[in-house]
Write an enzyme that holds these catalytic residues in place. Structure first.
Site, PDB file in Angstrom:
ATOM      1  CD  GLU A   7      -1.395  -2.352   2.034  1.00  0.00           C
ATOM      2  OE1 GLU A   7      -2.217  -3.173   2.458  1.00  0.00           O
ATOM      3  OE2 GLU A   7      -0.153  -2.472   2.179  1.00  0.00           O
ATOM      4  CE  LYS A  45      22.442  -1.965  -3.790  1.00  0.00           C
ATOM      5  NZ  LYS A  45      22.938  -3.267  -4.206  1.00  0.00           N
ATOM      6  CG  ASN A  69      19.287  -5.400  -2.817  1.00  0.00           C
ATOM      7  OD1 ASN A  69      20.047  -4.670  -3.432  1.00  0.00           O
ATOM      8  ND2 ASN A  69      18.171  -5.867  -3.347  1.00  0.00           N
ATOM      9  CB  ILE A 106      23.032  -1.952 -18.192  1.00  0.00           C
ATOM     10  CG1 ILE A 106      23.929  -0.730 -18.013  1.00  0.00           C
ATOM     11  CG2 ILE A 106      23.363  -2.994 -17.135  1.00  0.00           C
ATOM     12  CD1 ILE A 106      25.401  -0.983 -18.300  1.00  0.00           C
ATOM     13  CB  SER A 144      16.297  -4.321 -18.459  1.00  0.00           C
ATOM     14  OG  SER A 144      16.752  -3.290 -17.601  1.00  0.00           O
ATOM     15  NE  ARG A 154      13.386  -2.324  -8.707  1.00  0.00           N
ATOM     16  CZ  ARG A 154      12.935  -3.258  -9.534  1.00  0.00           C
ATOM     17  NH1 ARG A 154      11.660  -3.305  -9.841  1.00  0.00           N
ATOM     18  NH2 ARG A 154      13.746  -4.119 -10.087  1.00  0.00           N
ATOM     19  CD1 TRP A 192      20.991  -8.259  -4.226  1.00  0.00           C
ATOM     20  CD2 TRP A 192      20.441  -7.972  -6.374  1.00  0.00           C
ATOM     21  NE1 TRP A 192      21.538  -7.072  -4.630  1.00  0.00           N
ATOM     22  CE2 TRP A 192      21.226  -6.863  -5.941  1.00  0.00           C
ATOM     23  CE3 TRP A 192      19.988  -8.005  -7.684  1.00  0.00           C
ATOM     24  CZ2 TRP A 192      21.555  -5.810  -6.795  1.00  0.00           C
ATOM     25  CZ3 TRP A 192      20.311  -6.955  -8.530  1.00  0.00           C
ATOM     26  CH2 TRP A 192      21.086  -5.869  -8.098  1.00  0.00           C
ATOM     27  CG  ASP A 251      41.891 -10.047  -8.333  1.00  0.00           C
ATOM     28  OD1 ASP A 251      42.905  -9.755  -8.995  1.00  0.00           O
ATOM     29  OD2 ASP A 251      41.855  -9.984  -7.089  1.00  0.00           O
ATOM     30  CG  HIS A 254      18.626   4.526  -9.839  1.00  0.00           C
ATOM     31  ND1 HIS A 254      19.913   4.314 -10.260  1.00  0.00           N
ATOM     32  CD2 HIS A 254      18.150   3.323  -9.436  1.00  0.00           C
ATOM     33  CE1 HIS A 254      20.211   3.031 -10.112  1.00  0.00           C
ATOM     34  NE2 HIS A 254      19.162   2.423  -9.619  1.00  0.00           N
TER      35      HIS A 254
END
Length: 764
Positions: free
Chosen positions: A19, A114, A119, A436, A438, A520, A566, A661, A699
């Site tokens: 909500e 973060k 997350n 990237i 999407s 989000r 995630w 690495d 964003h």
């Protein structure tokens, strides 16, 4: 006998059916007014408080609710509003607040990153000398609301001053004392007002104390809390830590506060060892975080009962509270709507409401003595049944992980050799442009997916719709002039969920939403069993997209560490073992793509850094298996197959070596909100492979102009060679609108052309 009492640190904001999210987005879409938004969110907030009261929580947090982010709330409360936002034309304080979070047409949003190793994203405070004042006492408002409207004697929750300072930006080390001296009086005033209003307990969150702070920093903390105690001597402060064991246990115990909250789950062994070795002050209350506030599995209540008994041997019941290890912000609201799950999995789950019930049950069992253990029968059965299930005992998967060799985590050739072959194969222009992965998930896309899931659409109709979207966006990308294309991921609800649905070992909730940033929300999969590859997951859509164009189309996968970080992960085996299982499964998908002719493959690891332990001495162990897992996924391909990866917001100045690495041929990094800071990292740390630094913030709904992106590119070129620099947005474009996406990409391509022309002129 004194009874053991319960406490919470925070409760999910989003509502049982999201909500909160719906109200926010309705307001942003101008469907409801500011007044309607505030009314609706008040109803949600009060409902949550009443629920905690009804379930029997003794000390209920207030002020943990927010309209976007609790760190942003603190910054605004103290007047830390950037000049660009002040000048952006916002007409109300709420518009200003949202402009800081989301940006507007005139001003860029504040940086977002973060919250420790979770997350959840917070808005980074921006310090500006001489700008701070206590604009309003939000914790006091929350306390009064709960008391006046519900009769709840709440516990106001505040972000602690040292945590707030350490998370802020905009000051140099030499300016830290000035920042502290400006901020402290505001906290003192805030606490005085709480004290004057009759507040009994205030929770001051200082998770920074579990990180690797120095002894000198701990001295600063001692100074801060001495001043706070002097300001409000009759107010009981609960100094709350979470996410790990405190770094300076003995020093924290001596702080002039009335209670200390410690995490007995994450870093719990060290916390318990410190408690046994050094004891606990006899004039303080211990708030013991015994229920995992970050995962969704039932607690082993028998073990928790025994832990509490161990604690009460040192700290008696009258000076002890039991609570979750952290705010319940990080878990879904309740399990009630998950009846579709296999009963073995469902019975082993505990979301926020169930964790509250576990707490109350634990306290009750302790209060009635040993006979209270009979309350744990159902709990023990659920845990034992899942442990013995076939899904958690796949011998082939376990054997494959045990037989992994070092060779499996190494590419055949060094980057220089691979790069030369790839340059010859792809013949891309200088500063190649791409995205990237999407593209916007429109209402039509979501409606089509829902119709298919409900059985209203056949598989053929749904696949035809997806192919039409792919074809439309391949054409758009070609028209925009992008050099490397993507298929758009229209078939994917979520970058983790999509892969989990196609692998063994995963389960999915219907309503297991948690807040990621702002409105989000994400619905993390449950990794409950051994992970196993079943069949190719992305080949069909990738091949279809490639058939439509002569330009390269990237195959798109989510990496093993991100899927781990995630997801809600099983807690019966090490996280490293789960990640190796994921890596072996995804390796087969990479090989399937390559075999089908898709030889530019992106394996995204946006969550790699957020999984870092909070204590630096534990970094190497994590990075060893995290980096190895990525390389196991990607290293079996030919030299001419180009491996891309993507990483999200994080502090990269101390993370360049792990990025190197990974040995990805191309890495893209989400940097637009902190572009200059990341670029400066490359002035001190050379990076040899190809890299794309995000040139605009996805964003925010604003469309950056060409010149803004030209400046971004030129700043990157000051430390990176043009032959290794790719141009891309910050992140995937799933959440953006179509028109703003097209306009932004058009400007990005134009900016790239302008820089290419400038470089060409310099070579003449």
């Amino acid at each position: 006998m004194n009874t053991l009492k319960t406490s919470l640190l925070g409760y999910p904001r989003i509502g049982e059916n999201r909500e909160w999210k719906k109200a926010l987005e309705a307001h942003w879409a101008k469907k409801i007014s500011e007044e309607e938004l505030l009314q609706q969110t008040e109803e949600i907030r009060l409902k949550h408080l009443q629920k905690q009261k009804d379930k029997g929580i003794d000390l209920i947090p207030v002020g943990d609710f927010t309209l976007y982010d609790h760190v942003l709330d603190t910054a605004v409360m103290f007047g830390l509003i950037p000049d660009r936002i002040q000048a952006s034309g916002a007409k109300t304080s709420l518009e200003t607040y949202f402009a800081m979070a989301r940006g507007n047409k005139e001003a860029a949003a504040s940086e977002m990153t973060k919250w420790f190793n979770t997350n959840y994203h917070y808005i980074v405070p921006e310090y500006s000398k001489g700008k701070m004042s206590l604009n309003e006492n939000k914790p006091l408002q929350a306390y009064r609301e709960a008391k006046d409207k519900l009769g709840i004697e709440g516990k106001p929750v505040i972000v602690g001053p040292y945590t707030f300072i350490k998370l802020a930006k905009g000051y140099e080390d030499k300016e830290l004392p000035q920042f502290i001296l400006e901020l402290l009086p505001l906290y003192e005033q805030l606490l005085k007002e709480l004290e004057q209003d009759g507040v009994k307990w205030v929770q001051i969150d200082e998770p920074i104390l579990v990180t690797s702070i120095t002894h000198d920093e701990m001295k600063t903390v001692e100074f801060i809390y001495k001043k706070l105690n002097e300001a409000a001597p009759d107010l009981s402060i609960m100094l709350q830590t979470y996410f790990d064991a405190v770094e300076w246990y003995e020093e924290v115990m001596k702080l002039p506060v009335q209670g200390i909250g410690l995490d007995f789950v994450h870093g719990g062994e060290k916390t318990l060892a410190s408690l046994k070795a050094y004891g606990f002050p006899k004039d303080k209350v211990l708030a013991a975080g015994v229920i995992d506030g970050r995962n969704i599995w039932r607690a082993d209540l028998k073990k928790k009962y025994d832990l509490i008994q161990t604690i009460t041997a040192i700290v008696p019941n009258e000076r002890l509270l039991v609570q979750p290890s952290s705010s319940l912000l990080h878990v879904p609201v309740n399990v009630r709507s998950e009846s579709h799950l296999d009963s073995t999995v469902q019975s082993a789950l505990a979301f926020a409401d169930e964790k509250i019930e576990e707490l109350v049950q634990l306290a009750e069992s302790v209060n009635i003595g040993d006979q209270g253990k009979h309350l744990f029968a159902a709990n023990e059965t659920a845990i034992r049944t899942l442990a013995k299930s076939e899904a958690r005992n796949r011998s082939a998967v376990r054997e494959a992980v045990a037989s992994i060799t070092e060779k499996e985590a190494q590419r055949t050739s060094d980057f220089d050799v691979r790069n030369e072959k790839q340059q010859s194969k792809w013949d891309l222009p200088l500063l190649p442009t791409t995205t990237i992965g999407s593209f916007p998930q429109t209402k039509e896309v979501r409606k089509a997916r829902l119709s298919y899931k409900k059985g209203e659409w056949s598989a053929e109709k749904y696949e035809g719709f997806i192919e039409a979207e792919i074809e439309r966006w391949i054409k758009l990308q070609e028209e925009l002039g992008l050099d490397v294309l993507v298929h758009g991921e229209f078939e994917r609800t979520d970058m983790v969920e999509y892969f989990g649905e196609k692998l063994n070992g995963f389960a999915f909730t219907k309503n297991g939403w948690v807040q990621s940033y702002g409105s989000r929300c994400v619905k993390p999969p449950l990794i409950y069993g051994d992970v196993e590859f079943v069949e190719p997951m992305t080949v069909k859509e990738s091949l279809f997209a490639q058939s439509l164009t002569d330009k390269p189309v990237k195959g798109m996968l989510t990496g093993p560490v991100t899927i781990l970080n995630w997801s809600f992960v099983r807690d019966d085996i090490p996280r490293s073992e789960v990640t190796y299982q994921l890596a072996l499964a995804l390796r087969k998908e990479v090989e399937a793509l390559e075999e089908s002719g898709i030889t530019m493959i992106q394996v995204d690891e946006p969550a790699l850094r957020e999984g870092l332990p909070l204590k630096k001495e534990a970094w190497d162990q994590y990075l060893n298996w995290a980096v190895a897992s990525f390389k196991i996924t990607t290293s079996s391909v030919e030299d001419t197959t180009q491996i891309h990866t993507h990483m999200c917001y994080c502090e990269f100045h101390d993370f360049i070596d792990p990025i190197r690495d990974l040995d990805a041929d191309v890495i893209s990094i989400e940097t637009s909100r902190s572009h200059g800071e990341l670029v400066s990292s490359f002035e001190d740390h050379a990076y040899h492979n190809d890299i794309g630094l995000g040139v605009y913030d996805i964003h925010s709904p604003r469309v950056p102009d060409v010149e803004e992106m030209v400046q971004m590119i030129q700043r990157g070129l000051s430390v990176l060679g043009p032959k290794q620099f790719w141009i891309n947005p910050d992140c995937g474009l799933k959440t953006r609108g179509e028109s703003e996406t097209i306009d932004s990409l058009k400007n990005m391509v134009a900016a790239t052309a302008k820089v290419r022309q400038s470089l060409a002129q310099k070579q003449v």
